[in-house]
Design a protein around this motif. Structure first.
Motif, PDB file in Angstrom:
ATOM      1  N   LEU A 173      24.616  16.467 -41.412  1.00 13.67           N
ATOM      2  CA  LEU A 173      24.407  16.451 -42.916  1.00 13.67           C
ATOM      3  C   LEU A 173      24.108  17.590 -43.899  1.00 13.67           C
ATOM      4  CD1 LEU A 173      22.071  13.578 -42.164  1.00 13.67           C
ATOM      5  CD2 LEU A 173      24.009  13.368 -43.371  1.00 13.67           C
ATOM      6  N   ARG A 211      22.402  19.994 -46.455  1.00 18.43           N
ATOM      7  CA  ARG A 211      21.651  19.847 -47.239  1.00 18.43           C
ATOM      8  C   ARG A 211      21.365  20.664 -49.238  1.00 18.43           C
ATOM      9  NH1 ARG A 211      14.892  21.039 -46.703  1.00 18.43           N
ATOM     10  NH2 ARG A 211      13.902  21.759 -48.620  1.00 18.43           N
ATOM     11  N   PHE A 217      20.545  14.752 -49.014  1.00 19.60           N
ATOM     12  CA  PHE A 217      21.124  15.820 -47.936  1.00 19.60           C
ATOM     13  C   PHE A 217      22.533  14.429 -47.985  1.00 19.60           C
ATOM     14  CE2 PHE A 217      17.495  17.057 -45.338  1.00 19.60           C
ATOM     15  CZ  PHE A 217      17.881  18.146 -45.171  1.00 19.60           C
TER      16      PHE A 217
END
Length: 395
Positions: free
Chosen positions: A259, A261, A270
């Motif tokens: 994921l 950010r 995210f």
């Protein structure tokens, strides 16, 4: 470390090609970094000229010597001759491993090994002078070993296969008293990563399975993940961090995924890898290969290494192999690129041009061009674009 390699009667190269990584004392220090051998080498040329085949020859040689014994006994040798030639394809590679410099020679048809030879010479210095002379480690003619050193006498019991190298075969026999010599040579050939296969470029997949495998690796090897995060954050202005998460599929099997950010004002979100640019997705998968070769040593072979990458990112990737700090093992990187400006980074000492005439490919390093057309410190890309040094399509 590779000094040079070459081949003849292989795909479009009838008379052959020789590729040298060697840098003599006249090469400027900002190019050589005080090395006698280049750690990056770029290949340019028009579509269809033979750039991929120039890399394919090296990839075939390394792969055949390391892994040919693992293949099926009936599998053909993937080294096509020039059109309908009935002669074998010839290969050689000059390399260093440990305290020795080796020359390996191979002749194959698609059906069998015609010959295989390995020579070595000690490169240890005694009182400032090179020690030892060049000796034949072994010589093979078809399926018969006709010469070998006493220290590798265990190979006498090997049953050679027509479609496998002696080096690969000896490794897989797993002799209890196997000599250090054969292990060192096998290790050299096995330490490579390439995206070039028999049929051409096979770009490292960005499908879900590949992403899960790479993510599992990053989760297991935090040093590699830190390296990748640092490179991606520098290249993608919207990403401030990457996290690896764990989940289970319908069969209860673990899998890992990233994921990314993204910070917005005083908040953050995210996003999945499928929400990222094609360049970021490509870097996430490919940077594992860069880290692996830089950390463990060996050779990285990439056709179209600039695929999906912004041109400004390419020098940073090349600097990973130039810098003695990031490339402590003198790992090597050879690649093709369609972005002309990369020539100015490579300079004439680390650039090969591939041309084709009458359906026959040939190549040359730019510093082989006589005269002062290419002066160090001056951009090469404008001269290349004008067609003065070859390697451009005739439109």
């Amino acid at each position: 470390m590779i000094y040079s390699y070459g081949f003849a009667n292989y795909f479009g190269f009838k008379e052959g090609a020789e590729v040298s990584f060697e840098l003599n004392s006249r090469v400027p220090k900002d190019v050589s970094f005080n090395r006698e051998v280049a750690t990056i080498l770029g290949v340019k040329g028009a579509n269809g000229a033979g750039k991929t085949n120039l890399l394919k020859g090296l990839g075939f040689l390394l792969d055949f010597c390391a892994y040919s014994f693992r293949r099926d006994v009936s599998e053909f040798i993937k080294a096509d001759p020039y059109f309908d030639s009935q002669e074998p394809s010839d290969f050689y590679i000059d390399f260093k491993s440990g305290d020795y410099r080796y020359t390996y020679e191979l002749g194959v048809s698609t059906k069998e090994v015609h010959y295989e030879r390995l020579f070595r010479k000690s490169i240890k210095l005694v009182e400032g002078k090179s020690k030892g002379r060049k000796v034949c480690v072994f010589e093979r003619k078809f399926n018969k070993i006709v010469k070998r050193l006493d220290e590798i006498s265990e190979i006498d019991v090997i049953s050679l296969r027509e479609n496998a190298s002696l080096i690969s075969t000896a490794h897989n026999y797993n002799f209890s008293s196997s000599s250090r010599l054969l292990k060192d040579v096998f290790n050299f050939f096995s330490m490579h990563i390439s995206n070039v296969i028999y049929t051409g470029m096979n770009d490292f997949a960005q499908d879900l399975d590949s992403i899960h495998k790479v993510s599992e690796f990053y989760n297991r090897v935090p040093e590699a993940f830190d390296f990748v995060k640092d490179m991606i954050k520098k290249s993608d202005l919207g990403i401030s961090d990457i996290e690896i998460h764990e989940n289970q599929n319908e069969k209860g099997e673990k899998y890992y995924y990233p994921l990314f950010r993204h910070e917005i004002a005083n908040d953050y979100h995210f996003l999945t890898i499928f929400d990222q640019s094609s360049g970021t997705k490509s870097l996430y998968v490919k940077l594992q290969k860069y880290w692996y070769v830089l950390t463990l040593g060996g050779t990285l072979i990439l056709d179209e290494f600039d695929l999906n990458c912004h041109p400004f990112m390419l020098p940073k990737l090349l600097e990973l192999f130039e810098s003695p700090e990031s490339n402590k093992l003198n790992s090597q990187f050879i690649f093709t690129s369609h972005i002309t400006e990369v020539l100015d980074k490579l300079t004439k000492f680390r650039t090969y041009i591939v041309n084709k005439e009458n359906n026959e490919s040939f190549c040359y390093r730019l510093d082989e061009i006589p005269g002062d057309l290419l002066r160090h410190g001056r951009p090469i890309s404008p001269i290349y674009n004008e067609g003065k040094i070859g390697g451009v399509p005739k439109l």
